[in-house]
Design a protein around this motif. Sequence first.
Motif, mmCIF file in Angstrom:
data_model
loop_
_atom_site.group_PDB
_atom_site.id
_atom_site.type_symbol
_atom_site.label_atom_id
_atom_site.label_comp_id
_atom_site.label_asym_id
_atom_site.label_seq_id
_atom_site.Cartn_x
_atom_site.Cartn_y
_atom_site.Cartn_z
ATOM 1 N N SER A 214 -19.005 -39.255 27.446
ATOM 2 C CA SER A 214 -18.073 -40.296 27.019
ATOM 3 C C SER A 214 -16.677 -40.042 27.578
ATOM 4 O O SER A 214 -15.699 -40.601 27.081
ATOM 5 C CB SER A 214 -18.020 -40.346 25.492
ATOM 6 N N GLN A 215 -16.572 -39.189 28.575
ATOM 7 C CA GLN A 215 -15.304 -38.877 29.227
ATOM 8 C C GLN A 215 -14.324 -38.236 28.257
ATOM 9 O O GLN A 215 -13.126 -38.537 28.243
ATOM 10 C CB GLN A 215 -14.695 -40.130 29.846
ATOM 11 N N VAL A 216 -14.846 -37.317 27.460
ATOM 12 C CA VAL A 216 -14.027 -36.556 26.521
ATOM 13 C C VAL A 216 -13.815 -35.163 27.087
ATOM 14 O O VAL A 216 -14.758 -34.524 27.555
ATOM 15 C CB VAL A 216 -14.701 -36.481 25.133
ATOM 16 N N THR A 217 -12.598 -34.675 27.054
ATOM 17 C CA THR A 217 -12.278 -33.334 27.531
ATOM 18 C C THR A 217 -11.815 -32.486 26.359
ATOM 19 O O THR A 217 -11.194 -32.979 25.404
ATOM 20 C CB THR A 217 -11.181 -33.373 28.604
ATOM 21 N N PHE A 218 -12.121 -31.176 26.457
ATOM 22 C CA PHE A 218 -11.778 -30.227 25.402
ATOM 23 C C PHE A 218 -10.775 -29.229 25.950
ATOM 24 O O PHE A 218 -10.940 -28.700 27.050
ATOM 25 C CB PHE A 218 -13.029 -29.496 24.901
ATOM 26 N N THR A 219 -9.746 -28.955 25.160
ATOM 27 C CA THR A 219 -8.736 -27.962 25.515
ATOM 28 C C THR A 219 -8.414 -27.117 24.293
ATOM 29 O O THR A 219 -8.541 -27.583 23.152
ATOM 30 C CB THR A 219 -7.449 -28.629 26.035
ATOM 31 N N GLY A 220 -8.027 -25.877 24.558
ATOM 32 C CA GLY A 220 -7.707 -24.978 23.469
ATOM 33 C C GLY A 220 -6.292 -25.153 22.968
ATOM 34 O O GLY A 220 -5.368 -25.497 23.714
ATOM 35 N N LYS A 221 -6.109 -24.918 21.661
ATOM 36 C CA LYS A 221 -4.793 -24.979 21.045
ATOM 37 C C LYS A 221 -4.743 -23.956 19.930
ATOM 38 O O LYS A 221 -5.484 -24.058 18.949
ATOM 39 C CB LYS A 221 -4.497 -26.378 20.502
ATOM 40 N N GLY A 222 -3.893 -22.965 20.097
ATOM 41 C CA GLY A 222 -3.787 -21.952 19.068
ATOM 42 C C GLY A 222 -4.939 -20.961 19.100
ATOM 43 O O GLY A 222 -5.663 -20.838 20.093
ATOM 44 N N HIS A 223 -5.103 -20.264 17.988
ATOM 45 C CA HIS A 223 -6.085 -19.191 17.905
ATOM 46 C C HIS A 223 -7.493 -19.697 17.651
ATOM 47 O O HIS A 223 -8.467 -19.098 18.121
ATOM 48 C CB HIS A 223 -5.676 -18.222 16.795
ATOM 49 N N ASP A 224 -7.633 -20.805 16.928
ATOM 50 C CA ASP A 224 -8.971 -21.258 16.538
ATOM 51 C C ASP A 224 -9.116 -22.771 16.563
ATOM 52 O O ASP A 224 -9.988 -23.325 15.901
ATOM 53 C CB ASP A 224 -9.314 -20.738 15.139
ATOM 54 N N GLN A 225 -8.300 -23.468 17.339
ATOM 55 C CA GLN A 225 -8.331 -24.925 17.352
ATOM 56 C C GLN A 225 -8.608 -25.452 18.748
ATOM 57 O O GLN A 225 -8.090 -24.929 19.739
ATOM 58 C CB GLN A 225 -7.007 -25.491 16.823
ATOM 59 N N VAL A 226 -9.429 -26.503 18.798
ATOM 60 C CA VAL A 226 -9.782 -27.158 20.061
ATOM 61 C C VAL A 226 -9.465 -28.645 19.930
ATOM 62 O O VAL A 226 -9.834 -29.284 18.925
ATOM 63 C CB VAL A 226 -11.275 -26.959 20.393
ATOM 64 N N LEU A 227 -8.804 -29.194 20.936
ATOM 65 C CA LEU A 227 -8.455 -30.610 20.950
ATOM 66 C C LEU A 227 -9.428 -31.378 21.822
ATOM 67 O O LEU A 227 -9.767 -30.930 22.928
ATOM 68 C CB LEU A 227 -7.032 -30.812 21.474
ATOM 69 N N ALA A 228 -9.873 -32.531 21.321
ATOM 70 C CA ALA A 228 -10.750 -33.428 22.075
ATOM 71 C C ALA A 228 -9.996 -34.713 22.360
ATOM 72 O O ALA A 228 -9.531 -35.383 21.428
ATOM 73 C CB ALA A 228 -12.024 -33.718 21.292
ATOM 74 N N ARG A 229 -9.883 -35.027 23.643
ATOM 75 C CA ARG A 229 -9.170 -36.230 24.059
ATOM 76 C C ARG A 229 -9.976 -36.929 25.145
ATOM 77 O O ARG A 229 -10.560 -36.289 26.016
ATOM 78 C CB ARG A 229 -7.776 -35.890 24.609
ATOM 79 N N GLY A 230 -9.983 -38.289 25.082
ATOM 80 C CA GLY A 230 -10.711 -39.028 26.112
ATOM 81 C C GLY A 230 -10.999 -40.442 25.681
ATOM 82 O O GLY A 230 -10.228 -41.039 24.911
ATOM 83 N N THR A 231 -12.083 -40.971 26.171
ATOM 84 C CA THR A 231 -12.490 -42.339 25.836
ATOM 85 C C THR A 231 -13.933 -42.345 25.355
ATOM 86 O O THR A 231 -14.729 -41.483 25.730
ATOM 87 C CB THR A 231 -12.359 -43.269 27.055
#
Length: 423
Positions: A214-231
């Motif tokens: 679905s064109q979603v990308t994952f990136t790390g944020k902080g010690h234990d958090q992952v951000l999902a952004r996309g369409t």
Amino acid sequence: MRSPHRIATHPSDAPLDDGTVHDDRTNDTAELPATAYSNPYDELGALAPNPLEEFLHEEKDEPGADAPWTPPNHRRGSRRRTRFAGLPLAAKAVVAVLVATAFLALGDRWALLYAEHEAADKLKDQMKLSAAPEVDIEGFPFLTQVFDKRVDKVKVTVPDVAADRISLAKVSATATDVRIDGDGPTSFKGAHIGEMDGEVLLSFEDLNRELGASQVTFTGKGHDQVLARGTLPVAGHDLKVRADARIQRNGDRGISTDIGGMSLQLGDLATYRPGTREKEGLHLSRASADRVSKETSKAKALLSVPAIVQRLGVPDSVVRGALESDAKLNELTGAPKFVNDVMGLNLIDVAMGHPELLKKLGLDPALLDGLSKLTRPVLADRLTLAFQLPKLPGEGTMALQDVTVEKEGIRVRIAGSGIGLGR
């Protein structure tokens, strides 16, 4: 040596037979006797040796001169054997030791490569891997460890390990106190691992490839958090999706993700948040709510639905007056409270029976049906990063330790003991 001859400078002064001396000054024309004249060049030549004597002198033959001729021996081997034979005994012993050591080292390395290959094949079969892992047995010499049936340290790297919906990019472990089960380097049957430490890497690049349909990308944020952004495609529309995942350990072998902050942006019209709470559902954005308050047709379409009027908390008399008079409508919709109340409406609940209302508000009615099926569990499942490590093929225990989110992915430390393989 010959005695030098005295050359007479005045032959005319020589005494005659009768004892008188002839004076050439008185008779210059008198003839000299033939025996009294000598050539000075002949006398000088007599003093020098004859140069032809040495050239014409015939030397005596040396012993063995009459031996038959034989061709010379140009073979290098004989010269090398002669040189090696000329070495001292200690040097020969050193050369022999070096040659034997080289052959032993070569045999040791061959046995090591064979053992690593056999161990990799057994791990591949028992763990059902798509590719054989990399096995690196440390320590030299290896044969002495084999005969002792104990290896100090073994490093194993397994790429692309399947773990539920995703695959782990890399699993690396270092085993210590390894006891070998076998009769020799060519009969490896299995091993017993005393202690093992390692780590698991879940790459964001792999997550984006495997879960990013679905064109979603994952990136790390902080010690234990992952951000999902996309369409995310919904009912033929590409909706902007965003979510936050918190990574945590789940038991000894699992990683779980708590998905929060999920939302789908329908352009600048509305925002959908899956769930049943008050702020969840389909809500108009502030820009869209402002347009409704300023456009008479949209405001009247909204106030024409009794369920919406009831949720807005507007008295029926005020609504009737607003529908009959534009001035009263502008007075109602111009209040700041009206915009906030419109933004708080859950269009999923109130517009199920009024699809025409969505059209007047600028929304595709097909989105209503698609969003109603995209519940919170369904959307969370599409974005989850949870996984379970595969079970060990043999005995022993292995557990997950620390879980950290890094730039390249999720890294998990593992530890185990008493692990048996290949038995």
